[in-house]
Design a protein around this motif. Structure first.
Motif, PDB file in Angstrom:
ATOM      1  N   GLU A 169      34.496 -55.228 -51.661  1.00  0.00           N
ATOM      2  CA  GLU A 169      32.994 -55.055 -51.855  1.00  0.00           C
ATOM      3  C   GLU A 169      32.242 -55.775 -50.919  1.00  0.00           C
ATOM      4  N   VAL A 170      32.794 -56.933 -50.695  1.00  0.00           N
ATOM      5  CA  VAL A 170      31.951 -57.738 -49.650  1.00  0.00           C
ATOM      6  C   VAL A 170      32.336 -57.322 -48.297  1.00  0.00           C
ATOM      7  N   VAL A 171      33.593 -57.202 -47.964  1.00  0.00           N
ATOM      8  CA  VAL A 171      34.000 -57.098 -46.672  1.00  0.00           C
ATOM      9  C   VAL A 171      33.678 -55.522 -46.272  1.00  0.00           C
ATOM     10  N   ARG A 172      33.717 -54.691 -47.281  1.00  0.00           N
ATOM     11  CA  ARG A 172      33.256 -53.377 -46.984  1.00  0.00           C
ATOM     12  C   ARG A 172      31.921 -53.059 -46.196  1.00  0.00           C
ATOM     13  N   ARG A 173      30.908 -54.174 -46.734  1.00  0.00           N
ATOM     14  CA  ARG A 173      29.627 -54.009 -46.308  1.00  0.00           C
ATOM     15  C   ARG A 173      29.408 -54.665 -44.631  1.00  0.00           C
ATOM     16  N   LEU A 174      30.376 -55.496 -44.475  1.00  0.00           N
ATOM     17  CA  LEU A 174      30.661 -55.708 -42.947  1.00  0.00           C
ATOM     18  C   LEU A 174      31.278 -54.522 -42.118  1.00  0.00           C
ATOM     19  N   LEU A 175      31.960 -53.794 -42.726  1.00  0.00           N
ATOM     20  CA  LEU A 175      32.866 -52.938 -41.872  1.00  0.00           C
ATOM     21  C   LEU A 175      32.017 -51.750 -41.732  1.00  0.00           C
ATOM     22  N   GLU A 176      30.957 -51.555 -42.461  1.00  0.00           N
ATOM     23  CA  GLU A 176      30.236 -50.180 -42.372  1.00  0.00           C
ATOM     24  C   GLU A 176      29.591 -49.967 -41.243  1.00  0.00           C
ATOM     25  N   PRO A 177      29.409 -48.627 -40.641  1.00  0.00           N
ATOM     26  CA  PRO A 177      29.936 -47.348 -41.319  1.00  0.00           C
ATOM     27  C   PRO A 177      31.471 -47.647 -41.188  1.00  0.00           C
ATOM     28  N   LEU A 178      32.072 -46.876 -42.195  1.00  0.00           N
ATOM     29  CA  LEU A 178      33.695 -46.770 -42.038  1.00  0.00           C
ATOM     30  C   LEU A 178      34.019 -45.603 -41.287  1.00  0.00           C
ATOM     31  N   ILE A 179      35.222 -45.549 -40.876  1.00  0.00           N
ATOM     32  CA  ILE A 179      35.735 -44.484 -39.820  1.00  0.00           C
ATOM     33  C   ILE A 179      36.395 -43.634 -40.896  1.00  0.00           C
ATOM     34  N   THR A 180      36.003 -42.319 -41.125  1.00  0.00           N
ATOM     35  CA  THR A 180      36.481 -41.313 -42.014  1.00  0.00           C
ATOM     36  C   THR A 180      37.111 -40.354 -41.454  1.00  0.00           C
ATOM     37  N   ALA A 181      37.949 -39.614 -42.336  1.00  0.00           N
ATOM     38  CA  ALA A 181      38.655 -38.586 -41.642  1.00  0.00           C
ATOM     39  C   ALA A 181      37.587 -37.275 -40.868  1.00  0.00           C
ATOM     40  N   ASP A 182      36.565 -37.256 -41.057  1.00  0.00           N
ATOM     41  CA  ASP A 182      35.416 -36.444 -40.435  1.00  0.00           C
ATOM     42  C   ASP A 182      34.815 -37.162 -39.199  1.00  0.00           C
ATOM     43  N   THR A 183      34.756 -38.446 -39.214  1.00  0.00           N
ATOM     44  CA  THR A 183      34.379 -39.250 -37.876  1.00  0.00           C
ATOM     45  C   THR A 183      35.567 -39.441 -37.031  1.00  0.00           C
ATOM     46  N   PHE A 184      36.647 -39.663 -37.449  1.00  0.00           N
ATOM     47  CA  PHE A 184      37.739 -40.249 -36.673  1.00  0.00           C
ATOM     48  C   PHE A 184      37.992 -39.393 -35.452  1.00  0.00           C
ATOM     49  N   SER A 185      38.312 -40.065 -34.201  1.00  0.00           N
ATOM     50  CA  SER A 185      38.900 -39.519 -32.983  1.00  0.00           C
ATOM     51  C   SER A 185      40.050 -40.032 -32.535  1.00  0.00           C
ATOM     52  N   GLU A 186      40.883 -39.128 -32.072  1.00  0.00           N
ATOM     53  CA  GLU A 186      42.216 -39.619 -31.853  1.00  0.00           C
ATOM     54  C   GLU A 186      42.021 -40.525 -30.259  1.00  0.00           C
ATOM     55  N   HIS A 187      43.276 -41.338 -30.134  1.00  0.00           N
ATOM     56  CA  HIS A 187      43.202 -41.954 -29.003  1.00  0.00           C
ATOM     57  C   HIS A 187      43.161 -41.087 -27.816  1.00  0.00           C
ATOM     58  N   PRO A 188      42.161 -41.687 -26.869  1.00  0.00           N
ATOM     59  CA  PRO A 188      41.837 -40.517 -25.758  1.00  0.00           C
ATOM     60  C   PRO A 188      43.248 -40.258 -24.881  1.00  0.00           C
ATOM     61  N   GLU A 189      44.149 -41.208 -24.822  1.00  0.00           N
ATOM     62  CA  GLU A 189      45.374 -40.912 -24.117  1.00  0.00           C
ATOM     63  C   GLU A 189      46.079 -39.716 -24.904  1.00  0.00           C
ATOM     64  N   THR A 190      46.255 -40.024 -26.212  1.00  0.00           N
ATOM     65  CA  THR A 190      46.835 -39.010 -27.050  1.00  0.00           C
ATOM     66  C   THR A 190      46.295 -37.765 -27.064  1.00  0.00           C
ATOM     67  N   LYS A 191      44.933 -37.605 -26.885  1.00  0.00           N
ATOM     68  CA  LYS A 191      44.227 -36.148 -27.221  1.00  0.00           C
ATOM     69  C   LYS A 191      44.335 -35.724 -25.668  1.00  0.00           C
ATOM     70  N   LEU A 192      44.395 -36.510 -24.520  1.00  0.00           N
ATOM     71  CA  LEU A 192      44.626 -35.889 -23.134  1.00  0.00           C
ATOM     72  C   LEU A 192      46.005 -35.429 -23.098  1.00  0.00           C
ATOM     73  N   HIS A 193      47.170 -35.966 -23.475  1.00  0.00           N
ATOM     74  CA  HIS A 193      48.412 -35.514 -23.359  1.00  0.00           C
ATOM     75  C   HIS A 193      48.586 -34.043 -24.346  1.00  0.00           C
ATOM     76  N   GLU A 194      48.038 -34.011 -25.605  1.00  0.00           N
ATOM     77  CA  GLU A 194      48.114 -32.927 -26.263  1.00  0.00           C
ATOM     78  C   GLU A 194      47.224 -31.942 -25.578  1.00  0.00           C
ATOM     79  N   LEU A 195      46.144 -32.065 -25.146  1.00  0.00           N
ATOM     80  CA  LEU A 195      45.232 -30.876 -24.333  1.00  0.00           C
ATOM     81  C   LEU A 195      46.391 -30.260 -23.393  1.00  0.00           C
ATOM     82  N   CYS A 196      46.707 -31.100 -22.371  1.00  0.00           N
ATOM     83  CA  CYS A 196      47.312 -30.603 -21.290  1.00  0.00           C
ATOM     84  C   CYS A 196      48.818 -30.093 -21.567  1.00  0.00           C
ATOM     85  N   GLN A 197      49.395 -30.678 -22.618  1.00  0.00           N
ATOM     86  CA  GLN A 197      50.761 -29.999 -23.192  1.00  0.00           C
ATOM     87  C   GLN A 197      50.430 -28.748 -23.643  1.00  0.00           C
TER      88      GLN A 197
END
Length: 344
Positions: A169-197
């Motif tokens: 409860e205490v730590v979550r206030r520090l971490l906000e806003p949390l990264i959720t499934a809706d806001t998450f972005s893959e690692h740029p290198e991973t995204k680049l490899h997937e896009l090109c493959q």
């Protein structure tokens, strides 16, 4: 223990309770939590003595984050939960938490060189438009920033008698806003490899050094797409991947347009092949994983598809793809081409 020592210890504890150190008071204000044992927070804020707390805090944060994701996102699979947990409590992410809440100045330390690193990192973070969970534009996060957040989490955890819910409860206030499934972005290198493959392109990152600066280039099928620079090679490569994605995903990208039609065709290939076989009363297509290529962090797959016709048994091998289901789609598209020539 000597009665005198007991009295002295009690007096110190009472003094710290009612007249805490200024940094402790400020830290409690930031946290929104009052310690029953202020000495735990003092230990967390003291660089030479918080190693044990860092270890416990790292484990407690991972457990608390896992518990939160599991209970609040019932539809998430294990791998996705692990990815989101790592994104929320990575060193880069926790370091930015420390910067955002101005925690480092409260630490007791005597390291001018480290102060300079943190100052430079803080300035770089202030220029960021949003939290960079994989690394900043110019500078890697000093590990001490994530360490102190972990130590503080452990101090809270022990102070509340190891109640994970209270700590979260205490730590979550520090971490906000949390990264959720809706806001998450893959690692740029991973995204680049997937896009090109997906488009059948090969990505390379040739690197050179100019003085203290690393220069990383992105080559897609031998064509130079972008550059990234930084004092750390990891950050330079990250920047190069980010710039390449911006360019390749833009409306004016010329390199991948020739492959867009093929990718779109692959998306519908399995369904079309299923319909083709069903109309002719053939058995349904069978897909098999034939080969895995590359290291775990950059693995590709090759699949085959088997079709039993009235008189023949056909096999087609697809191109390598970063996901098994995409490799199956590639095989299906090739089989469609074959049966189209033979039976249409």
């Amino acid at each position: 223990m000597n009665p005198f020592h007991i009295v002295v210890t009690l007096i110190k504890w009472l003094y710290n309770l009612f007249y805490p150190h200024p940094t402790v008071s400020e830290a409690e204000r930031i946290l929104g939590y009052s310690f029953l044992k202020p000495s735990l927070l003092e230990e967390a804020l003291t660089r030479i003595s918080n190693r044990r707390l860092e270890f416990v805090g790292d484990a407690a944060l991972n457990l608390a984050m896992t518990s939160y994701l599991y209970s609040s996102h019932r539809d998430l699979m294990r791998g996705r939960i692990s990815t989101l947990r790592s994104a929320n409590v990575s060193n880069e992410r926790l370091a930015r938490v420390a910067v955002r809440h101005n925690i480092y100045p409260l630490m007791r330390r005597k390291t001018p060189s480290l102060d300079k690193d943190v100052e430079e990192f803080t300035k770089a973070v202030m220029l960021e438009q949003e939290d960079q969970i994989y690394g900043g534009i110019t500078k890697k996060a000093p590990k001490i920033l994530a360490d102190v957040v972990e130590a503080i989490a452990a101090a809270i955890y022990e102070d509340c008698n190891f109640n994970l819910d209270v700590m979260w409860e205490v730590v979550r206030r520090l971490l906000e806003p949390l990264i959720t499934a809706d806001t998450f972005s893959e690692h740029p290198e991973t995204k680049l490899h997937e896009l090109c493959q997906k488009s059948g392109k090969e990505v390379k990152f040739p690197t050179r050094q100019n003085g203290n600066t690393f220069i990383v280039e992105v080559l897609v099928d031998g064509v130079s797409i972008s550059y990234g620079t930084a004092e750390q090679m990891k950050i330079a490569k990250l920047n190069a991947a980010r710039h390449a994605l911006e360019k390749l995903c833009g409306e004016k990208s010329y390199l991948l347009k020739s492959q867009h039609k093929k990718v779109a065709e692959e998306e519908k290939a399995k369904h079309k092949l299923y319909v083709f076989c069903a109309k002719r009363h053939w058995p349904l297509p069978v897909y098999k994983l034939e080969e895995k290529k590359g290291p775990a962090h950059n693995r590709t797959f090759i699949c085959s598809v088997h079709v039993k016709t009235t008189n023949d048994y056909l096999i087609e091998l697809g191109e390598d793809r970063s996901r098994v289901k995409d490799a199956e789609k590639s095989a299906a598209l090739k089989m469609l081409s074959l049966v189209g020539k033979l039976y249409v």
